[in-house]
Design an enzyme around this catalytic site. Structure first.
Site, mmCIF file in Angstrom:
data_model
loop_
_atom_site.group_PDB
_atom_site.id
_atom_site.type_symbol
_atom_site.label_atom_id
_atom_site.label_comp_id
_atom_site.label_asym_id
_atom_site.label_seq_id
_atom_site.Cartn_x
_atom_site.Cartn_y
_atom_site.Cartn_z
ATOM 1 N N TYR A 49 0.817 -1.219 0.000
ATOM 2 C CA TYR A 49 0.000 0.000 0.000
ATOM 3 C C TYR A 49 0.853 1.271 0.000
ATOM 4 O O TYR A 49 0.386 2.325 0.435
ATOM 5 C CB TYR A 49 -0.973 -0.010 1.178
ATOM 6 C CG TYR A 49 -2.197 -0.890 0.965
ATOM 7 C CD1 TYR A 49 -2.987 -0.748 -0.187
ATOM 8 C CD2 TYR A 49 -2.582 -1.837 1.906
ATOM 9 C CE1 TYR A 49 -4.106 -1.538 -0.394
ATOM 10 C CE2 TYR A 49 -3.714 -2.634 1.707
ATOM 11 C CZ TYR A 49 -4.468 -2.476 0.557
ATOM 12 O OH TYR A 49 -5.588 -3.253 0.352
ATOM 13 N N ASN A 112 -14.059 -3.653 2.543
ATOM 14 C CA ASN A 112 -14.534 -3.890 1.167
ATOM 15 C C ASN A 112 -14.064 -5.224 0.585
ATOM 16 O O ASN A 112 -14.058 -5.424 -0.623
ATOM 17 C CB ASN A 112 -14.226 -2.691 0.264
ATOM 18 C CG ASN A 112 -12.752 -2.457 0.055
ATOM 19 O OD1 ASN A 112 -11.913 -3.246 0.504
ATOM 20 N ND2 ASN A 112 -12.415 -1.390 -0.644
ATOM 21 N N GLU A 126 2.692 -7.070 -8.346
ATOM 22 C CA GLU A 126 2.083 -7.556 -7.105
ATOM 23 C C GLU A 126 2.114 -9.090 -7.024
ATOM 24 O O GLU A 126 2.337 -9.643 -5.947
ATOM 25 C CB GLU A 126 0.640 -7.040 -6.987
ATOM 26 C CG GLU A 126 0.595 -5.530 -6.742
ATOM 27 C CD GLU A 126 -0.822 -4.959 -6.674
ATOM 28 O OE1 GLU A 126 -1.799 -5.713 -6.869
ATOM 29 O OE2 GLU A 126 -0.944 -3.750 -6.422
HETATM 30 P P1 DAT Z 1 -9.194 -0.388 -4.530
HETATM 31 O O1 DAT Z 1 -9.082 -1.347 -3.378
HETATM 32 O O2 DAT Z 1 -10.581 -0.362 -5.104
HETATM 33 O O3 DAT Z 1 -8.115 -0.589 -5.574
HETATM 34 P P2 DAT Z 1 -7.658 1.935 -3.698
HETATM 35 O O4 DAT Z 1 -6.475 1.260 -4.259
HETATM 36 O O5 DAT Z 1 -7.943 3.330 -4.133
HETATM 37 O O6 DAT Z 1 -8.990 1.087 -3.925
HETATM 38 O O7 DAT Z 1 -7.537 1.964 -2.109
HETATM 39 C C1 DAT Z 1 -7.033 0.838 -1.414
HETATM 40 C C2 DAT Z 1 -7.892 0.590 -0.209
HETATM 41 O O8 DAT Z 1 -7.806 1.711 0.666
HETATM 42 C C3 DAT Z 1 -9.382 0.450 -0.521
HETATM 43 O O9 DAT Z 1 -9.716 -0.877 -0.876
HETATM 44 C C4 DAT Z 1 -10.010 0.866 0.765
HETATM 45 C C5 DAT Z 1 -9.073 1.948 1.283
HETATM 46 N N1 DAT Z 1 -9.541 3.281 0.888
HETATM 47 C C6 DAT Z 1 -9.436 3.855 -0.326
HETATM 48 N N2 DAT Z 1 -9.963 5.084 -0.344
HETATM 49 C C7 DAT Z 1 -10.418 5.285 0.912
HETATM 50 C C8 DAT Z 1 -11.086 6.365 1.570
HETATM 51 N N3 DAT Z 1 -11.386 7.491 0.916
HETATM 52 N N4 DAT Z 1 -11.403 6.222 2.869
HETATM 53 C C9 DAT Z 1 -11.108 5.095 3.546
HETATM 54 N N5 DAT Z 1 -10.480 4.032 2.991
HETATM 55 C C10 DAT Z 1 -10.147 4.132 1.708
#
Ligand code: DAT
Ligand code: MG
Length: 149
Positions: A49, A112, A126
Site C-alpha cells: 500500500y 470492502n 504484485e
Molecule cells: P481499490 O481497493 O478499489 O483498488 P484503492 O487502491 O484506491 O482502492 O484503495 C485501497 C484501499 O484503501 C481500498 O480498498 C479501501 C481503502 N480506501 C481507499 N480510499 C479510501 C477512503 N477514501 N477512505 C477510507 N479508505 C479508503
C-alpha cells in the site's frame, strides 16, 4: 496473458466468504496460477500500500490488512486486470454495482472484502511481490479452449 493479484481481505475471511469470492473469479474464466493462506506482515503491507502513504486512511488500512489471515490468489487470463476489477466493483461498496463482489456483499470502504491489481504493470509486480517463482504454476486447463479465444 495478463496477471492480477487478488487478496481476500481479513473481513471476508472472518465472514466465511472465501469460497463465494474465489468462485466468482473461477466462474468468470480466470485461471488460478497461485494461491495461499497467509498473515501479511507489516513490512509487506507497507510495500503493498505504498501508493497510499500520506493519505488519512493509510494507517487504518495497514492495521486492517494485517489484522487477520488473508487468502492471496494470482490469476491469469485475457484482460485479467480489468475483468477482475469489474467483478470486484467500486472501491466504496455503497456505490458498487449489484452483481459485483462489493455491491453484493459489503457496505463500507474500510471493509470492502477484496483487493485486485489496478493496472497490468501492477498486476505483474504484485504477483511477484506475494509469490516466489516456484509458487506459481504454469499450466493449461482442458477448458481453456472454450474460454480463451
Ligand atoms: P481499490 O481497493 O478499489 O483498488 P484503492 O487502491 O484506491 O482502492 O484503495 C485501497 C484501499 O484503501 C481500498 O480498498 C479501501 C481503502 N480506501 C481507499 N480510499 C479510501 C477512503 N477514501 N477512505 C477510507 N479508505 C479508503
Ligand atoms: Mg487499489
Amino acid at each position: 496473458m495478463e496477471r492480477t493479484l487478488i487478496i481476500i481481505k481479513p473481513d471476508a475471511v472472518q465472514r466465511g466468504l472465501c469460497g463465494d469470492i474465489l468462485g466468482r473469479f473461477e466462474r468468470r474464466g480466470l485461471r488460478i496460477i497461485g494461491m495461499k493462506f497467509m498473515q501479511i506482515s507489516k513490512d509487506l503491507a507497507e510495500r503493498h500500500y505504498a501508493v497510499h502513504e500520506g493519505k488519512p486512511f493509510h494507517a487504518g488500512l495497514i492495521e486492517y490488512i494485517i489484522s487477520s489471515p488473508v487468502a492471496v490468489i494470482a490469476l491469469e487470463g485475457t484482460d485479467a486486470v480489468a475483468a477482475a476489477r469489474v467483478t470486484i466493483g467500486a472501491t466504496n461498496p455503497s456505490a458498487a454495482a449489484a452483481g459485483t463482489i462489493r455491491g453484493d456483499l459489503a457496505l463500507e470502504v474500510g471493509f470492502n472484502l477484496v483487493h485486485g491489481s489496478d493496472s497490468v504493470e501492477n498486476g505483474r509486480e504484485e504477483v511477484n511481490r506475494f509469490f516466489a517463482a516456484e509458487e506459481l504454476q504454469h499450466w493449461t486447463r482442458a477448458i481453456d479452449r472454450w474460454i480463451f479465444e
